[in-house]
Design a protein around this motif. Structure first.
Motif, PDB file in Angstrom:
ATOM      1  N   GLY A 124      43.446  46.579  30.351  1.00 53.19           N
ATOM      2  CA  GLY A 124      44.487  45.607  30.653  1.00 53.19           C
ATOM      3  C   GLY A 124      45.785  45.818  29.913  1.00 53.19           C
ATOM      4  O   GLY A 124      46.454  44.861  29.533  1.00 53.19           O
ATOM      5  N   GLN A 125      46.175  47.073  29.705  1.00 53.33           N
ATOM      6  CA  GLN A 125      47.413  47.357  28.992  1.00 53.33           C
ATOM      7  C   GLN A 125      48.548  47.645  29.966  1.00 53.33           C
ATOM      8  O   GLN A 125      48.378  48.412  30.913  1.00 53.33           O
ATOM      9  N   GLY A 126      49.706  47.064  29.741  1.00 51.63           N
ATOM     10  CA  GLY A 126      50.861  47.280  30.599  1.00 51.63           C
ATOM     11  C   GLY A 126      50.943  46.233  31.694  1.00 51.63           C
ATOM     12  O   GLY A 126      49.955  45.545  32.009  1.00 51.63           O
ATOM     13  N   ALA A 127      52.133  46.129  32.297  1.00 54.34           N
ATOM     14  CA  ALA A 127      52.380  45.081  33.289  1.00 54.34           C
ATOM     15  C   ALA A 127      51.477  45.214  34.506  1.00 54.34           C
ATOM     16  O   ALA A 127      50.981  44.206  35.043  1.00 54.34           O
ATOM     17  N   LEU A 128      51.233  46.452  34.971  1.00 52.70           N
ATOM     18  CA  LEU A 128      50.410  46.640  36.164  1.00 52.70           C
ATOM     19  C   LEU A 128      48.943  46.359  35.878  1.00 52.70           C
ATOM     20  O   LEU A 128      48.305  45.537  36.551  1.00 52.70           O
ATOM     21  N   SER A 155      47.475  42.867  35.169  1.00 52.80           N
ATOM     22  CA  SER A 155      47.287  42.004  36.338  1.00 52.80           C
ATOM     23  C   SER A 155      45.970  42.302  37.047  1.00 52.80           C
ATOM     24  O   SER A 155      45.505  41.503  37.863  1.00 52.80           O
ATOM     25  N   TRP A 156      45.359  43.448  36.738  1.00 48.05           N
ATOM     26  CA  TRP A 156      44.070  43.808  37.335  1.00 48.05           C
ATOM     27  C   TRP A 156      42.909  43.175  36.581  1.00 48.05           C
ATOM     28  O   TRP A 156      41.935  42.723  37.178  1.00 48.05           O
ATOM     29  N   GLY A 157      42.991  43.192  35.247  1.00 52.65           N
ATOM     30  CA  GLY A 157      41.907  42.671  34.426  1.00 52.65           C
ATOM     31  C   GLY A 157      42.060  43.163  33.007  1.00 52.65           C
ATOM     32  O   GLY A 157      42.897  44.024  32.723  1.00 52.65           O
ATOM     33  N   GLN A 158      41.255  42.626  32.106  1.00 55.54           N
ATOM     34  CA  GLN A 158      41.344  42.990  30.696  1.00 55.54           C
ATOM     35  C   GLN A 158      39.951  43.146  30.099  1.00 55.54           C
ATOM     36  O   GLN A 158      39.631  42.607  29.044  1.00 55.54           O
ATOM     37  N   TYR A 198      45.230  54.799  33.570  1.00 49.64           N
ATOM     38  CA  TYR A 198      44.730  53.427  33.555  1.00 49.64           C
ATOM     39  C   TYR A 198      44.809  52.894  32.130  1.00 49.64           C
ATOM     40  O   TYR A 198      44.073  53.322  31.239  1.00 49.64           O
ATOM     41  N   SER A 199      45.730  51.948  31.927  1.00 45.27           N
ATOM     42  CA  SER A 199      45.951  51.360  30.593  1.00 45.27           C
ATOM     43  C   SER A 199      46.189  52.427  29.525  1.00 45.27           C
ATOM     44  O   SER A 199      45.705  52.337  28.399  1.00 45.27           O
ATOM     45  N   LYS A 200      46.940  53.479  29.922  1.00 49.33           N
ATOM     46  CA  LYS A 200      47.363  54.539  28.982  1.00 49.33           C
ATOM     47  C   LYS A 200      46.184  55.174  28.242  1.00 49.33           C
ATOM     48  O   LYS A 200      46.238  55.390  27.026  1.00 49.33           O
ATOM     49  N   GLY A 201      45.129  55.446  28.972  1.00 49.08           N
ATOM     50  CA  GLY A 201      43.959  56.090  28.398  1.00 49.08           C
ATOM     51  C   GLY A 201      42.895  55.129  27.924  1.00 49.08           C
ATOM     52  O   GLY A 201      41.749  55.535  27.657  1.00 49.08           O
ATOM     53  N   ALA A 202      43.224  53.840  27.799  1.00 50.28           N
ATOM     54  CA  ALA A 202      42.260  52.866  27.283  1.00 50.28           C
ATOM     55  C   ALA A 202      41.060  52.702  28.200  1.00 50.28           C
ATOM     56  O   ALA A 202      39.935  52.490  27.736  1.00 50.28           O
ATOM     57  N   ALA A 203      41.268  52.799  29.527  1.00 46.46           N
ATOM     58  CA  ALA A 203      40.148  52.640  30.458  1.00 46.46           C
ATOM     59  C   ALA A 203      39.110  53.735  30.252  1.00 46.46           C
ATOM     60  O   ALA A 203      37.898  53.467  30.229  1.00 46.46           O
ATOM     61  N   GLN A 246      47.819  28.730  52.749  1.00 48.10           N
ATOM     62  CA  GLN A 246      47.246  28.380  51.457  1.00 48.10           C
ATOM     63  C   GLN A 246      47.920  29.172  50.341  1.00 48.10           C
ATOM     64  O   GLN A 246      48.316  30.321  50.545  1.00 48.10           O
ATOM     65  N   PRO A 247      48.073  28.589  49.146  1.00 45.70           N
ATOM     66  CA  PRO A 247      48.697  29.315  48.033  1.00 45.70           C
ATOM     67  C   PRO A 247      47.779  30.418  47.521  1.00 45.70           C
ATOM     68  O   PRO A 247      46.554  30.367  47.698  1.00 45.70           O
ATOM     69  N   LEU A 248      48.374  31.426  46.877  1.00 42.32           N
ATOM     70  CA  LEU A 248      47.589  32.498  46.282  1.00 42.32           C
ATOM     71  C   LEU A 248      46.760  31.951  45.128  1.00 42.32           C
ATOM     72  O   LEU A 248      47.212  31.074  44.393  1.00 42.32           O
ATOM     73  N   PRO A 249      45.537  32.461  44.959  1.00 40.61           N
ATOM     74  CA  PRO A 249      44.755  32.049  43.785  1.00 40.61           C
ATOM     75  C   PRO A 249      45.441  32.512  42.503  1.00 40.61           C
ATOM     76  O   PRO A 249      46.106  33.555  42.479  1.00 40.61           O
ATOM     77  N   GLU A 250      45.280  31.745  41.431  1.00 36.71           N
ATOM     78  CA  GLU A 250      45.963  32.041  40.172  1.00 36.71           C
ATOM     79  C   GLU A 250      45.568  33.396  39.602  1.00 36.71           C
ATOM     80  O   GLU A 250      46.362  34.041  38.911  1.00 36.71           O
ATOM     81  N   THR A 251      44.346  33.845  39.873  1.00 35.05           N
ATOM     82  CA  THR A 251      43.857  35.101  39.304  1.00 35.05           C
ATOM     83  C   THR A 251      44.183  36.318  40.169  1.00 35.05           C
ATOM     84  O   THR A 251      43.829  37.438  39.805  1.00 35.05           O
ATOM     85  N   SER A 252      44.851  36.131  41.307  1.00 33.23           N
ATOM     86  CA  SER A 252      45.125  37.253  42.202  1.00 33.23           C
ATOM     87  C   SER A 252      46.137  38.208  41.584  1.00 33.23           C
ATOM     88  O   SER A 252      47.124  37.790  40.981  1.00 33.23           O
ATOM     89  N   ARG A 253      45.887  39.515  41.759  1.00 38.19           N
ATOM     90  CA  ARG A 253      46.858  40.510  41.299  1.00 38.19           C
ATOM     91  C   ARG A 253      48.173  40.387  42.062  1.00 38.19           C
ATOM     92  O   ARG A 253      49.203  40.864  41.608  1.00 38.19           O
ATOM     93  N   LEU A 254      48.129  39.722  43.220  1.00 39.19           N
ATOM     94  CA  LEU A 254      49.333  39.543  44.023  1.00 39.19           C
ATOM     95  C   LEU A 254      50.284  38.517  43.410  1.00 39.19           C
ATOM     96  O   LEU A 254      51.396  38.317  43.913  1.00 39.19           O
ATOM     97  N   GLN A 255      49.875  37.884  42.313  1.00 44.55           N
ATOM     98  CA  GLN A 255      50.771  37.007  41.574  1.00 44.55           C
ATOM     99  C   GLN A 255      51.766  37.821  40.750  1.00 44.55           C
ATOM    100  O   GLN A 255      52.790  37.309  40.298  1.00 44.55           O
ATOM    101  N   SER A 256      51.476  39.099  40.551  1.00 41.73           N
ATOM    102  CA  SER A 256      52.321  39.985  39.746  1.00 41.73           C
ATOM    103  C   SER A 256      53.257  40.780  40.642  1.00 41.73           C
ATOM    104  O   SER A 256      52.811  41.511  41.533  1.00 41.73           O
ATOM    105  N   SER A 257      54.560  40.652  40.428  1.00 38.60           N
ATOM    106  CA  SER A 257      55.530  41.412  41.224  1.00 38.60           C
ATOM    107  C   SER A 257      55.355  42.906  40.989  1.00 38.60           C
ATOM    108  O   SER A 257      55.531  43.719  41.904  1.00 38.60           O
ATOM    109  N   THR A 258      54.999  43.296  39.767  1.00 36.03           N
ATOM    110  CA  THR A 258      54.773  44.717  39.464  1.00 36.03           C
ATOM    111  C   THR A 258      53.609  45.247  40.291  1.00 36.03           C
ATOM    112  O   THR A 258      53.664  46.357  40.835  1.00 36.03           O
ATOM    113  N   SER A 259      52.550  44.457  40.400  1.00 34.97           N
ATOM    114  CA  SER A 259      51.380  44.872  41.167  1.00 34.97           C
ATOM    115  C   SER A 259      51.703  44.973  42.655  1.00 34.97           C
ATOM    116  O   SER A 259      51.308  45.924  43.330  1.00 34.97           O
ATOM    117  N   ILE A 260      52.443  43.989  43.161  1.00 32.02           N
ATOM    118  CA  ILE A 260      52.812  44.014  44.578  1.00 32.02           C
ATOM    119  C   ILE A 260      53.628  45.264  44.906  1.00 32.02           C
ATOM    120  O   ILE A 260      53.386  45.951  45.904  1.00 32.02           O
TER     121      ILE A 260
END
Length: 344
Positions: free
Chosen positions: A25-29, A32-35, A62-67, A229-243
């Motif tokens: 879960g490192q970085g803006a992208l 938004s996927w998970g930590q 992926y997370s600068k090598g952390a994954a 319906q609104p997007l779920p709070e946990t959706s990656r689509l809440q992140s403009s970087t992810s979109i």
């Protein structure tokens, strides 16, 4: 778990594989996927192994090598020969002049660094994360062939290649007797069927298995996104970087597909994600589908996509709902099916 051959190779892989994009879960992208941390990763991997899923996919970016590092820690103590490890490199890893692309310099460094982070002596499937037009394919393939001969890599694949990128590379490998690409990690989903136009026929002809990424349309086919319906709070689509980083999808087209998924969910008692994944499992050239999960509940939900099949009628309805107008020359070729048959 069903196992399938990876392309025309003799390598067997599970129909579902587990993606580690949520690890770190490192970085803006990737935040938004998970930590997922090491402890949770161990638990998720145990759930996968209990279900017969033993292929774990990662990438250096992926997370600068952390994954990769978390995956390496999470598999410590498990028999290496019971695990299949896949990872990728090509995209920029750091600010070094040669820390990007598919040059001999970068690929050798990237593979050695991945092996260290993963805590293993070899990578079962190594894939180029994207095409590098700056480096001759002969340099790329000869380097990868040497890494295979050195025992650091077992099988080779690519990701996000155009048809001509892949065919040029395969032709060069055949011409020089180098190891061939047997996998193409490609985007493919009910709301993104571009793979079918050129890459699928090429894969069928050349024996390249599809390793499907983002099979739920970048989080759009989770069953939680519907018209009005609104997007779920946990959706990656809440992140403009992810979109911005993911595949574009027309919203009306998405809602039309989801409505048919909902109908079939009522008929089958299966969830929307399970139906979307099962549809992909019945498509030609698909060897394995990379599923991700923020938690154990999501993972077990995705694992429920195997062990059953949609009916022919249900597949046909999903085909119709998800169909879009093909670009030229594919719409023209589709008018001559006796000369351009659908891959099987």
């Amino acid at each position: 778990m069903e196992y399938r051959y990876l392309g025309a190779s003799g390598f067997r892989v599970p129909a579902l594989s587990f993606g580690t994009g949520t690890f770190g879960g490192q970085g803006a992208l990737f935040s938004s996927w998970g930590q997922t941390d090491v402890a949770e990763a161990r638990r998720l991997i145990d759930v996968c192994l209990d279900a017969g899923l033993n292929l774990f996919d990662s990438a250096d970016v992926y997370s600068k090598g952390a994954a990769e590092s978390i995956l390496g820690e999470a598999i410590k103590g498990k028999p290496r020969d019971s695990l299949l490890i896949s990872t990728k490199a090509t995209f920029r890893f750091d600010e070094g002049e040669n820390s990007v692309g598919s040059s001999r310099y970068h690929l050798i460094n990237a593979v050695d660094a991945a092996l260290k982070r993963l805590g293993t002596d070899y990578i079962d499937l190594f894939q180029l994360h994207g095409f590098d037009a700056r480096t001759p394919v002969e340099e790329v393939l000869s380097t990868l062939d040497n890494l295979v001969r050195a025992g650091k890599i077992r099988y080779l694949g690519v990701s996000n290649f155009s048809g001509w990128h892949l065919m040029k590379s395969l032709a060069a490998a055949d011409r020089h007797g180098w190891s061939r690409y047997v996998a193409h990690q490609a985007y493919y989903s009910l709301v993104g069927r571009d793979y079918e136009w050129e890459l699928m026929p090429l894969a069928a002809d050349q024996g390249v298995g599809a390793v499907v990424w983002s099979p739920l349309g970048w989080g759009r086919l989770t069953g939680k996104i519907r018209r009005g319906q609104p997007l779920p709070e946990t959706s990656r689509l809440q992140s403009s970087t992810s979109i911005e980083s993911g595949p574009p999808v027309d919203q009306e087209h998405l809602y039309n597909v989801v409505e048919v998924l909902d109908e079939i969910a009522k008929e089958t008692g299966k969830s929307v994600p399970q139906i979307a994944l099962n549809w992909l499992l019945q498509r030609p050239t698909v060897s394995t589908i990379v599923v991700g999960a923020r938690n154990e509940e999501q993972l077990k939900q995705n694992l429920g996509a195997v062990g059953w099949n949609l009916s022919e009628d249900q597949v046909a309805r999903l085909d119709a709902a998800s169909a879009v107008t093909k670009p030229y020359p594919y719409w023209h070729q589709a008018g001559f099916k006796y000369r351009n048959p659908t891959p099987v």
